[in-house]
Write an enzyme that holds these catalytic residues in place. Sequence first.
Site, mmCIF file in Angstrom:
data_model
loop_
_atom_site.group_PDB
_atom_site.id
_atom_site.type_symbol
_atom_site.label_atom_id
_atom_site.label_comp_id
_atom_site.label_asym_id
_atom_site.label_seq_id
_atom_site.Cartn_x
_atom_site.Cartn_y
_atom_site.Cartn_z
ATOM 1 N N HIS A 1 56.126 -10.279 -10.506
ATOM 2 C CA HIS A 1 57.267 -9.380 -10.294
ATOM 3 C C HIS A 1 57.131 -8.123 -11.161
ATOM 4 C CE1 HIS A 1 59.663 -13.156 -9.133
ATOM 5 N NE2 HIS A 1 59.771 -12.361 -8.092
ATOM 6 N N CYS B 1 64.422 -14.189 -16.067
ATOM 7 C CA CYS B 1 64.572 -14.898 -14.786
ATOM 8 C C CYS B 1 65.758 -15.835 -14.727
ATOM 9 C CB CYS B 1 63.361 -15.763 -14.492
ATOM 10 S SG CYS B 1 61.815 -14.985 -14.794
HETATM 11 C C1 CIR Z 1 58.696 -18.323 -8.212
HETATM 12 O O1 CIR Z 1 57.492 -18.285 -8.023
HETATM 13 O O2 CIR Z 1 59.489 -17.779 -7.469
HETATM 14 C C2 CIR Z 1 59.205 -19.097 -9.407
HETATM 15 N N1 CIR Z 1 58.387 -20.254 -9.622
HETATM 16 C C3 CIR Z 1 59.245 -18.238 -10.641
HETATM 17 C C4 CIR Z 1 60.198 -17.095 -10.523
HETATM 18 C C5 CIR Z 1 60.259 -16.269 -11.749
HETATM 19 N N2 CIR Z 1 61.226 -15.245 -11.592
HETATM 20 C C6 CIR Z 1 61.155 -14.047 -12.153
HETATM 21 O O3 CIR Z 1 60.158 -13.703 -12.767
HETATM 22 N N3 CIR Z 1 62.152 -13.219 -11.940
#
Ligand code: CIR
Length: 256
Positions: free
Chosen positions: A162, A248
């Site tokens: 991201h 997150c």
């Molecule tokens: C994903 O791959 O969507 C989750 N395992 C991790 C999301 C992390 N979110 C973020 O960096 N905003």
Amino acid sequence: MKFIAVTRPVSETIATCELTHLSREPIDLDRARAQHLAYEQALERAAHCEVVRVAAAADLPDAVFIEDTAVVLDEVAIIARPGAASRRAETEGVAGVLSRYRELRYIEEPGTLDGGDVVVAGRRVFAGRTSRTNEAGIAQVRAMLAPFGYKVQGVDVHGCLHLKSAATLLSETQLLVNPAWISREAFEGIELLEIDPREPYAANILKAGDDYLYSPAFPRTAERLQRSLQLNLVDMSELAKAEGAVTCCSLILTSG
Ligand code: CIR
């Protein structure tokens, strides 16, 4: 000003979370939950937020990473349409809670958007083009926010999940960045503070009001930051195995 941190519990299915840049490692659920609780406590005690929890979603492995489900501004909340199909059902419960605080707008097909791709710096909004967020999603955000005077700029992101893996807010005019994953030109007029290159994941810091949460996994970058900021360190090592970091696990909003 009062701050609310919206969070969501760690699901028992987190072991089957989405993974893009990391190989799967066993996640200790109890330890992940204990770290998440300590994170919520730091938000309450150190960052002076009221923590509001969205109901747990046992069947949604990535639900704890609530940042990706919405972008909350003072005027409005945008409910995302996550790029990973397995995460789309996460938005419903979050929208229910956010509707108590903000008018809602929705990203619609063919747009995709993960909240983790959006960095808001005053009236400038940076939106990462990633495997999760497409041009149609960014265009919808631009149209939704134009009436409020925000200028939305797309940013190319390479090598990480991201935009917020590569750049997060220190102040309205300063970002913490990993310059290897973004191009500096997109951020003209903003001061970019670089992480220590030996800590590629170190560009993720959570700002809540005047307080900062940061992971102790990045001591060299922490030392740089501590020259001018006071950091509240929260161990996110178990959630990091699911590609999560400090921003997150919450949506921070102003209230009152
Ligand atoms: C994903 O791959 O969507 C989750 N395992 C991790 C999301 C992390 N979110 C973020 O960096 N905003």
